[in-house]
Design a protein around this motif. Structure first.
Motif, short mmCIF file in Angstrom:
data_model
loop_
_atom_site.label_atom_id
_atom_site.label_comp_id
_atom_site.label_asym_id
_atom_site.label_seq_id
_atom_site.Cartn_x
_atom_site.Cartn_y
_atom_site.Cartn_z
N SER A 135 65.58 -47.03 63.29
CA SER A 135 64.69 -48.20 63.61
C SER A 135 64.93 -48.70 65.14
CB SER A 135 65.63 -49.02 62.36
OG SER A 135 67.36 -49.36 62.83
N SER A 136 66.03 -48.30 65.22
CA SER A 136 65.88 -48.65 66.76
C SER A 136 65.47 -47.78 67.93
CB SER A 136 67.90 -48.83 66.77
OG SER A 136 68.13 -47.46 67.51
N GLN B 22 64.03 -53.96 61.97
CA GLN B 22 65.11 -52.63 62.63
C GLN B 22 66.81 -53.40 61.84
OE1 GLN B 22 65.19 -53.04 66.91
NE2 GLN B 22 67.20 -52.39 66.92
N GLU C 127 70.74 -53.98 61.82
CA GLU C 127 70.79 -54.37 62.37
C GLU C 127 72.54 -53.44 61.94
OE1 GLU C 127 72.80 -57.32 65.28
OE2 GLU C 127 70.84 -58.01 64.29
#
Ligand code: SF4
Length: 448
Positions: free
Chosen positions: A273-274, A286, A288
């Motif tokens: 996702s990064s 994203q 985290e």
């Protein structure tokens, strides 16, 4: 690529002893690499990916025996085709971890390493041609003219010119130095190259050039590659398969396209996702990850990712919003580590009393704000426990607060070590969620 593995790594461990006192008594161990296993086939590139500190570079240097592994096997070129079987004592004759000096010298000819910083791997007083040719001399090629001819040819193959032979390292850019490092790695005609972050010190435009050069050279020299990187987008460009590493362990492994299109492990999902999307207008959630990678000297129990995992499992009797559960565990772990600064929280809290000190209610509310927890948890039992724990925290009874939180909020992910789940086609991941899914599939099939 053939079915025959060129390299088989089995349960490889590298632990560094932690010592104390004048007598250097061992009091523990930093488990940098803790039981990893994978194969690399001929002509294949396997990527080893993970955040900095996950143990991937230690794994590389243990495989090539720049560091002595603590345990496990690294079997090089030891498949059936070589006609070798195990010794009567169960060891393998091609286990690199057991090689003597002579065998190790031969292995170092067949397996070469390329490092992140090409500048530090050349002697500034030697021409680059002599640096590369020295490898041939060490391995017995005494004919000077022949050495020079081989190196000049290699320099051209990596995109430099034969006349660069007599130039010094400082005369080259970072990208050119990495080309020279590749020429040096290739000069002994190895079967395997272990490349440790070979492009991460280079500009993005140069990265692409070096990656396509590695790709071409792999084809031309029929090489196998272990490619180490923290960067998933680099891995996607060059690797056939990917192994994702977290805190000394491999948590997911599979073919690159399968891992990118169908990631199974929550850590892989977070890494993916990064990656920036090519279209800046496109949107993607994203994931985290909170907190840093825990220390390998004291890894978390059960699944090592449980201290950061967004999908960390709730106990059967709890049904909170998943993000709230994650944050509740963050609070629990910070309280247990005595890492909640109540004085700072008091300062951050609104002043609502005449004497200028915030009330206990305001401080408790501020703690919830700082941990992003709601004013009231949706589960009454959990809410009562949290309220009592916050009460103790504000009264500076940190041990009491920790005891309450540790007793009430326990995830199954910290209680058992996840086993590998097979998703087919060599795609495996280690997560309790998948074990549970498989169990329920098996149960429903049995019921039918
Ligand atoms: S076992 Fe639990 S903590 Fe580990 S990855 Fe799976 S859901 Fe997350």
């Amino acid at each position: 690529m053939t079915d025959e593995p060129l390299l088989s790594v089995r349960n490889l461990k590298k632990h560094y002893p932690i010592t104390k006192g004048l007598l250097s008594r061992q009091v523990g161990a930093a488990k940098a690499v803790d039981g990893i296993s994978f194969d690399i086939h001929r002509g294949e590139t396997l990527g080893l990916v993970g955040e900095s500190g996950c143990g991937k570079s230690t794994a590389a240097s243990s495989i090539i025996r720049l560091e002595e592994p603590t345990d496990g096997e690294v079997i090089f070129n030891g498949g059936d085709r070589a006609g070798r079987t195990r010794n009567p004592d169960g060891t393998h004759p091609n286990d690199v971890t057991r090689f003597d000096k002579k065998e190790l010298k031969a292995f170092r000819r067949d397996a070469q390493m390329v490092f992140q910083d090409p500048s530090s791997s050349f002697d500034p007083r030697m021409t680059i041609g002599s640096s590369i040719a020295e490898m041939l001399l060490v391995h017995g090629m005494t004919d000077r003219q022949r050495r020079r001819a081989i190196v000049e040819d290699l320099l051209e193959r990596v995109g430099l010119s034969a006349s660069d032979y007599d130039r010094y390292p400082h005369e080259f850019s970072g990208g050119q130095k990495q080309r020279i490092a590749l020429a040096r790695a290739l000069v002994l005609n190895p079967d395997l190259i272990v490349a440790d972050e070979p492009v991460s010190a280079l500009d993005v435009s140069i990265q692409a050039e070096i990656l396509s050069l590695i790709d071409e050279l792999q084809e031309e020299f029929d090489l196998s590659l272990l490619f180490i990187s923290h960067d998933m987008s680099v891995i996607r460009k060059i690797c056939d398969r990917v192994a994702v590493m977290y805190l000394g362990e491999i948590v997911e492994i599979g073919e690159t396209e399968e891992i990118f299109s169908n990631p199974q492990h929550p850590y892989t999902e977070a890494l993916l996702s990064s990656i920036p999307l090519p279209d800046p207008r496109a949107e993607r959630e994203q994931i985290e990850l909170t907190g840093t990678v825990p220390s390998p000297s004291n890894p978390p129990s059960g699944c090592r990712f449980h201290t950061r995992c967004p999908k960390v499992i709730q106990p059967d009797d709890l049904d909170l919003e998943q993000a709230t559960w994650r944050r509740l565990l963050n609070l629990r772990d910070r309280v247990a580590a005595d890492d909640v600064d109540i004085e700072q929280i008091q300062e951050n809290a609104l002043v609502d009393e005449d004497d200028g000190r915030p009330s206990n209610e305001v401080i408790k509310s501020q703690i919830r704000t700082e941990f992003d927890l709601p004013e009231t948890l949706s589960d009454p039992q959990a809410e009562e426990t949290l309220s009592q724990a916050l009460e103790k925290l504000v009264a500076d009874d940190r041990a009491g607060a920790a005891e309450l939180l540790n007793g009430a909020f326990v995830t199954p992910c910290e209680q058992s070590v996840p086993e590998d789940t097979d998703h087919g086609g060599g795609h495996r991941s280690a997560c309790i969620l998948h074990e549970r899914e498989q169990d329920s599939i098996e149960l429903s099939t049995a019921d039918d």
